[in-house]
Design a protein around this motif. Structure first.
Motif, PDB file in Angstrom:
ATOM      1  N   GLU A   1      -1.202 -10.091   2.338  1.00  0.00           N
ATOM      2  CA  GLU A   1       0.086  -9.960   1.651  1.00  0.00           C
ATOM      3  C   GLU A   1       1.236 -10.236   2.615  1.00  0.00           C
ATOM      4  O   GLU A   1       2.180 -10.968   2.294  1.00  0.00           O
ATOM      5  CB  GLU A   1       0.209  -8.538   1.078  1.00  0.00           C
TER       6      GLU A   1
ATOM      7  N   ASN B   1     -16.002  -3.214  -7.885  1.00  0.00           N
ATOM      8  CA  ASN B   1     -14.703  -2.554  -7.996  1.00  0.00           C
ATOM      9  C   ASN B   1     -14.885  -1.052  -8.185  1.00  0.00           C
ATOM     10  O   ASN B   1     -14.780  -0.524  -9.265  1.00  0.00           O
ATOM     11  CB  ASN B   1     -13.906  -3.144  -9.168  1.00  0.00           C
TER      12      ASN B   1
ATOM     13  N   GLN C   1       0.662  -5.817  -5.811  1.00  0.00           N
ATOM     14  CA  GLN C   1       1.085  -7.126  -6.346  1.00  0.00           C
ATOM     15  C   GLN C   1       0.385  -7.360  -7.694  1.00  0.00           C
ATOM     16  O   GLN C   1      -0.469  -8.242  -7.823  1.00  0.00           O
ATOM     17  CB  GLN C   1       0.726  -8.243  -5.356  1.00  0.00           C
ATOM     18  N   PRO C   2       0.763  -6.584  -8.694  1.00  0.00           N
ATOM     19  CA  PRO C   2       0.043  -6.670  -9.969  1.00  0.00           C
ATOM     20  C   PRO C   2       0.117  -8.047 -10.635  1.00  0.00           C
ATOM     21  O   PRO C   2      -0.695  -8.349 -11.511  1.00  0.00           O
ATOM     22  CB  PRO C   2       0.719  -5.592 -10.832  1.00  0.00           C
ATOM     23  N   ASP C   3       1.079  -8.888 -10.206  1.00  0.00           N
ATOM     24  CA  ASP C   3       1.177 -10.234 -10.809  1.00  0.00           C
ATOM     25  C   ASP C   3       0.211 -11.235 -10.168  1.00  0.00           C
ATOM     26  O   ASP C   3       0.007 -12.318 -10.697  1.00  0.00           O
ATOM     27  CB  ASP C   3       2.604 -10.791 -10.653  1.00  0.00           C
ATOM     28  N   TRP C   4      -0.321 -10.889  -9.016  1.00  0.00           N
ATOM     29  CA  TRP C   4      -1.198 -11.834  -8.333  1.00  0.00           C
ATOM     30  C   TRP C   4      -2.548 -11.900  -9.052  1.00  0.00           C
ATOM     31  O   TRP C   4      -3.006 -10.920  -9.640  1.00  0.00           O
ATOM     32  CB  TRP C   4      -1.405 -11.437  -6.864  1.00  0.00           C
TER      33      TRP C   4
ATOM     34  N   THR D   1       3.243 -15.756  -9.323  1.00  0.00           N
ATOM     35  CA  THR D   1       1.836 -15.403  -9.424  1.00  0.00           C
ATOM     36  C   THR D   1       1.021 -16.172  -8.396  1.00  0.00           C
ATOM     37  O   THR D   1       0.834 -17.381  -8.515  1.00  0.00           O
ATOM     38  CB  THR D   1       1.331 -15.730 -10.846  1.00  0.00           C
TER      39      THR D   1
ATOM     40  N   SER E   1      -8.038  -2.870  -5.280  1.00  0.00           N
ATOM     41  CA  SER E   1      -7.168  -1.764  -5.690  1.00  0.00           C
ATOM     42  C   SER E   1      -5.788  -1.927  -5.068  1.00  0.00           C
ATOM     43  O   SER E   1      -4.775  -1.638  -5.706  1.00  0.00           O
ATOM     44  CB  SER E   1      -7.791  -0.404  -5.386  1.00  0.00           C
ATOM     45  N   SER E   2      -5.722  -2.444  -3.842  1.00  0.00           N
ATOM     46  CA  SER E   2      -4.405  -2.685  -3.234  1.00  0.00           C
ATOM     47  C   SER E   2      -3.694  -3.839  -3.919  1.00  0.00           C
ATOM     48  O   SER E   2      -2.477  -3.793  -4.121  1.00  0.00           O
ATOM     49  CB  SER E   2      -4.558  -2.976  -1.739  1.00  0.00           C
TER      50      SER E   2
ATOM     51  N   TYR F   1      -4.018  -4.787  -7.064  1.00  0.00           N
ATOM     52  CA  TYR F   1      -3.529  -4.343  -8.380  1.00  0.00           C
ATOM     53  C   TYR F   1      -2.294  -3.447  -8.236  1.00  0.00           C
ATOM     54  O   TYR F   1      -1.382  -3.489  -9.045  1.00  0.00           O
ATOM     55  CB  TYR F   1      -4.624  -3.569  -9.128  1.00  0.00           C
ATOM     56  N   LYS F   2      -2.313  -2.631  -7.167  1.00  0.00           N
ATOM     57  CA  LYS F   2      -1.224  -1.671  -6.997  1.00  0.00           C
ATOM     58  C   LYS F   2       0.035  -2.338  -6.428  1.00  0.00           C
ATOM     59  O   LYS F   2       1.141  -2.101  -6.909  1.00  0.00           O
ATOM     60  CB  LYS F   2      -1.700  -0.563  -6.042  1.00  0.00           C
TER      61      LYS F   2
END
Ligand code: ZN
Length: 509
Positions: free
Chosen positions: A189, A50, A67-70, A5, A61-62, A64-65
């Motif tokens: 990223e 948002n 790297q949803p754990d970040w 995370t 949105s990127s 969440y899509k």
């Protein structure tokens, strides 16, 4: 390489400063909810930004899509509409809070900042350079710092030095703001997943490009954009900022900025695009009409057209520090006895309030607009019929806003002869057809529409226009930057394409 995370601080500090504007910038301008949503803190940043065409929205949105754990750590976002230099105390106060909130979110793996790139503060002409310097001092050399920029940024070496990546919108009108936030996330990223620090290359051109000749739908900007997109396959990111040509400091000049995993690729891409821009210097030109010529030409075209002719009142654009209350184009429409002509947005809170007090259908006498001290401009005295009043809460659906609430303040549609004036109580650029509709005007049914905008109007208005004419009536954003009283440009900068070089006046000792 980082795993698990990762924590990314998210913040923003936005202002496009026209150092020659008569409109002062105050803390209240950052706090008020108008074209910008005021100062947002903590989770408010995510809730308010948002969605819609916002950099933060694209970034999130990127995230969440992909790297949803970040973990996004929202800090502070502040923005105000374009105007004169930001007072030092206002700049310091907002920046200190931003830095403190980033500090509170530490330890961090990355910082994302939503910046404009052409903020000028008293004491800090290179305001974004100072923001990035302070954030770098705080987080240290190993934390990735990435920012998105408006292409009207005046990119300084300091901005490049203290960040790892600066990613500018590609389009003008800026229809790709959210997409730029998404590109900024992907850049960050890449850094975090590979553990790399990209190589950088900044090139600056030595002439100013008038904003009115910067739209990416017209030559040579369309070709430059095409070339830039082709070059991007060789690098991590390449940006072109044609500059904001009303900021009196040495880095007010077009810039190209490239990032790659190796220095040679970054330098090669930046050189190629910078040479292309320089080669096109003589092509950043177009027809600018005097107000009377513009109206005569619009009437001639409109006689054979069912669609409206758009006249852009390019020098009174509040989106570039204009007062949005000059009366030059309005006077010309009235003098030419135009019918089915409309103009907006004319900023005059007193006139809007008078219209609300009188009510729809009333006739009122006003000295309308012309109150900001713009050279060559005065209020327009006359009798006006109040055709419509409104609270100015508008849902803007054009390609720039993409469905957000915009507060125009108390507004009114005032008619004088066959000319309708849309009066607002907030200074907002006429870049969405819904602003006319909110005043009861169907834009597609007019003969002539005058918009107080330099180029952003094109996104929503071009599809309904028979033709677009650019007119130079009095305003605080001269279409030709040569006319501005420059003092602090870099020596030798040509103040318009192929124009005279700037020479600082030697101080008398
Ligand atoms: Zn811009």
């Amino acid at each position: 390489m980082k795993k698990g995370t990762l924590k990314i601080a998210i913040g923003g500090f936005i202002h496009e400063t026209n150092t020659f504007s008569p409109i002062p910038t105050t803390m209240a301008d950052f706090m008020n909810d108008g074209e910008c949503p005021g100062i947002l803190r903590g989770e408010e940043v995510i809730h308010r930004l948002n969605g819609g065409n916002e950099s933060v929205a694209g970034f999130l949105s990127s995230l969440y899509k992909l790297q949803p754990d970040w973990l996004p750590m929202a800090t502070l976002w502040a923005g105000a509409a374009p105007s004169a230099a930001v007072p030092r105390s206002v700049f310091e106060q907002i920046l200190e809070e931003l830095v403190t909130r980033i500090k509170d979110a530490m330890p961090l793996d990355g910082v994302y900042l939503d910046l404009h790139g052409a903020m000028f503060s008293e004491g800090y002409p290179d305001a974004e350079g100072e923001i990035l310097y302070r954030v770098r001092q705080l987080v240290g050399p190993d934390v990735a710092i990435v920012a998105s920029l408006d292409p009207h940024a005046n990119v300084s070496p300091q901005m490049v030095e203290y960040s790892d990546g600066l990613i500018a919108y590609r389009t003008y009108p800026h229809v790709d703001v959210a997409e730029t936030g998404s590109r900024a996330f992907q850049f960050l990223e890449h850094m975090l997943l590979t553990g790399s620090k990209p190589s950088k290359s900044l090139r600056q051109a030595d002439f100013l490009i008038p904003a009115v000749f910067q739209p990416t739908s017209i030559a040579p900007n369309d070709k430059i954009l095409e070339h830039m997109l082709a070059l991007e396959s060789n690098v991590l990111s390449i940006s072109y900022c044609p500059c904001f040509p009303a900021s009196d400091f040495p880095h007010c000049r077009p810039a190209v900025l490239a990032y790659a995993d190796d220095q040679e690729a970054a330098s090669c891409a930046a050189d190629t695009l910078a040479e292309l821009v320089q080669r096109h210097e003589g092509d950043f030109v177009g027809r600018l009409y005097q107000p009377g010529e513009a109206v005569a030409e619009a009437l001639r075209i409109a006689a054979d057209e069912s669609r409206p002719v758009i006249i852009a009142d390019v020098q009174d654009n509040p989106g570039a520090g204009g007062s949005s209350d000059t009366t030059g184009m309005l006077r010309t429409l009235i003098a030419a006895k135009c019918n089915d002509a409309a103009i907006g947005l004319l900023f005059d809170p007193a006139a809007a309030a008078a219209a609300h007090q009188a009510g729809e259908g009333a006739e009122i006498r006003l000295a309308l607009g012309g109150k900001s001290g713009v050279e060559g401009d005065t209020p327009l005295e006359g009798n006006f019929i109040v055709e419509k009043i409104s609270d100015g809460a508008v849902f803007a659906t054009g390609p720039i806003f993409c469905g957000v609430d915009v507060a125009l303040g108390l507004m009114a549609c005032l008619r004088i002869g066959g000319v309708r004036v849309v009066v607002s109580s907030n200074r907002v650029q006429m870049l969405d057809t819904s602003f006319f509709r909110a005043a009861g005007i169907a834009p597609e049914q007019q003969n002539i529409l005058v918009v107080k905008s330099t180029a952003h109007f094109r996104a929503d208005f071009a599809p309904l226009a028979a033709d677009i004419l650019l007119a130079a009536a009095p305003g605080a954003m001269p279409a030709d930057p040569t006319g501005l009283p420059w003092r602090n440009l870099a020596p030798g900068i040509r103040t318009r394409p192929l124009g005279p070089p700037f020479h600082p006046i030697a101080s008398i000792t």
